[in-house]
Scaffold this motif. Sequence first.
Motif, short mmCIF file in Angstrom:
data_model
loop_
_atom_site.label_atom_id
_atom_site.label_comp_id
_atom_site.label_asym_id
_atom_site.label_seq_id
_atom_site.Cartn_x
_atom_site.Cartn_y
_atom_site.Cartn_z
N SER A 160 0.83 -1.20 0.00
CA SER A 160 0.00 0.00 0.00
C SER A 160 0.86 1.26 0.00
CB SER A 160 -0.93 0.01 1.22
OG SER A 160 -1.79 -1.10 1.21
N SER A 161 1.89 1.28 0.85
CA SER A 161 2.76 2.45 0.91
C SER A 161 3.51 2.65 -0.40
CB SER A 161 3.75 2.31 2.07
OG SER A 161 4.63 1.20 1.87
N HIS A 162 3.92 1.56 -1.03
CA HIS A 162 4.62 1.67 -2.31
C HIS A 162 3.69 2.19 -3.40
CE1 HIS A 162 8.17 -1.24 -1.33
NE2 HIS A 162 8.05 -0.24 -0.48
N SER A 163 2.43 1.80 -3.34
CA SER A 163 1.46 2.30 -4.32
C SER A 163 1.28 3.81 -4.17
CB SER A 163 0.11 1.60 -4.13
OG SER A 163 0.22 0.21 -4.35
N ILE A 164 1.24 4.29 -2.93
CA ILE A 164 1.09 5.72 -2.68
C ILE A 164 2.32 6.48 -3.17
CG2 ILE A 164 0.87 7.47 -0.88
CD1 ILE A 164 -0.71 5.40 0.74
N ILE A 165 3.50 5.94 -2.91
CA ILE A 165 4.73 6.60 -3.34
C ILE A 165 4.82 6.62 -4.87
CG2 ILE A 165 7.25 6.47 -3.31
CD1 ILE A 165 7.02 5.23 -0.51
N ALA A 194 10.13 12.51 -1.42
CA ALA A 194 10.60 12.80 -0.06
C ALA A 194 9.43 13.07 0.87
CB ALA A 194 11.56 13.98 -0.09
N ALA A 195 8.53 13.96 0.46
CA ALA A 195 7.41 14.33 1.33
C ALA A 195 6.49 13.14 1.60
CB ALA A 195 6.63 15.47 0.69
N VAL A 196 6.15 12.40 0.56
CA VAL A 196 5.23 11.27 0.73
C VAL A 196 5.89 10.14 1.51
CG1 VAL A 196 3.92 9.51 -0.50
CG2 VAL A 196 3.92 11.86 -1.34
N SER A 197 7.16 9.87 1.26
CA SER A 197 7.85 8.80 1.98
C SER A 197 7.90 9.09 3.47
CB SER A 197 9.27 8.62 1.43
OG SER A 197 9.25 8.19 0.09
N VAL A 198 8.30 10.32 3.82
CA VAL A 198 8.37 10.68 5.24
C VAL A 198 6.99 10.55 5.89
CG1 VAL A 198 8.76 12.57 6.85
CG2 VAL A 198 10.37 12.18 4.98
N SER A 199 5.96 11.03 5.21
CA SER A 199 4.60 10.97 5.76
C SER A 199 4.12 9.53 5.92
CB SER A 199 3.63 11.74 4.86
OG SER A 199 4.02 13.09 4.72
N VAL A 200 4.32 8.71 4.89
CA VAL A 200 3.83 7.34 4.91
C VAL A 200 4.54 6.51 5.98
CG1 VAL A 200 3.80 5.17 3.61
CG2 VAL A 200 3.00 7.28 2.54
N PHE A 201 5.86 6.61 6.03
CA PHE A 201 6.60 5.81 7.01
C PHE A 201 6.33 6.29 8.43
CE2 PHE A 201 9.25 4.69 3.27
CZ PHE A 201 9.21 3.32 3.42
#
Length: 219
Positions: free
Chosen positions: A11-16, A52-59
């Motif tokens: 799911s996180s990879h799909s968002i990124i 960068a923004a999405v990765s930090v938020s998702v993790f």
Amino acid sequence: MWDHEIRAMASSHSIIAASVFMATVFPAVLVPGFSVYGTHLLWLYSVSAAVAAVSVSVFWLLGISPPTKKHTLGYKLSRLFRSCLYFFLSCLFFHTVVILYGAPLIESALETFSLAVLLTSLTTLRCLCVLGPNVQAWIRVFSRHGAMSVWDTCLQITVAFTLIGAWLGAFPIPLDWDRPWQVWPVSCSLGAMIGYLTGLVVAPAWIHYHRKQLTYKCK
């Protein structure tokens, strides 16, 4: 085993991956004359910022980062400062490595550093999100049999695919084809991005397929 983590990973990879798509589409709508080739640096920084923004938020939302033992404001600021410092040092490191591999030292210096920023956003930032500003943990994860979780294995796969993609992207540059994507560093950044997106797909699929064979040491 680890089915929950694998689903969260997918799911996180799909968002990124979606953020990469949106970072390409939105500037094309808002900026006249925008294109991946013609305004490559704008695309490169747009994608880097989005990832960068999405990765930090998702993790952060998933709680993947290792828990901090101290909760004081000073410690959190120190951790943030070290993360920013590592990010900047990683940019300098990739910039130096790319030059050692044959990139111009003075000419196209901005383009070379921009590629370094992209590589840092795709690799080092992910290490910071998963492992925190802990160099010893980074060395452990990227050593043989150093992974202690499915997220460590995912980190190994995505970083490897990204760097291999960037390396393979350099091969067409010296060829006398006179194509717009051969201009430095278009093919390398596209190769890195393709490798990164491929890693996002391969990592959860590979871990799911081999989940019964994977064993991890306790932290």
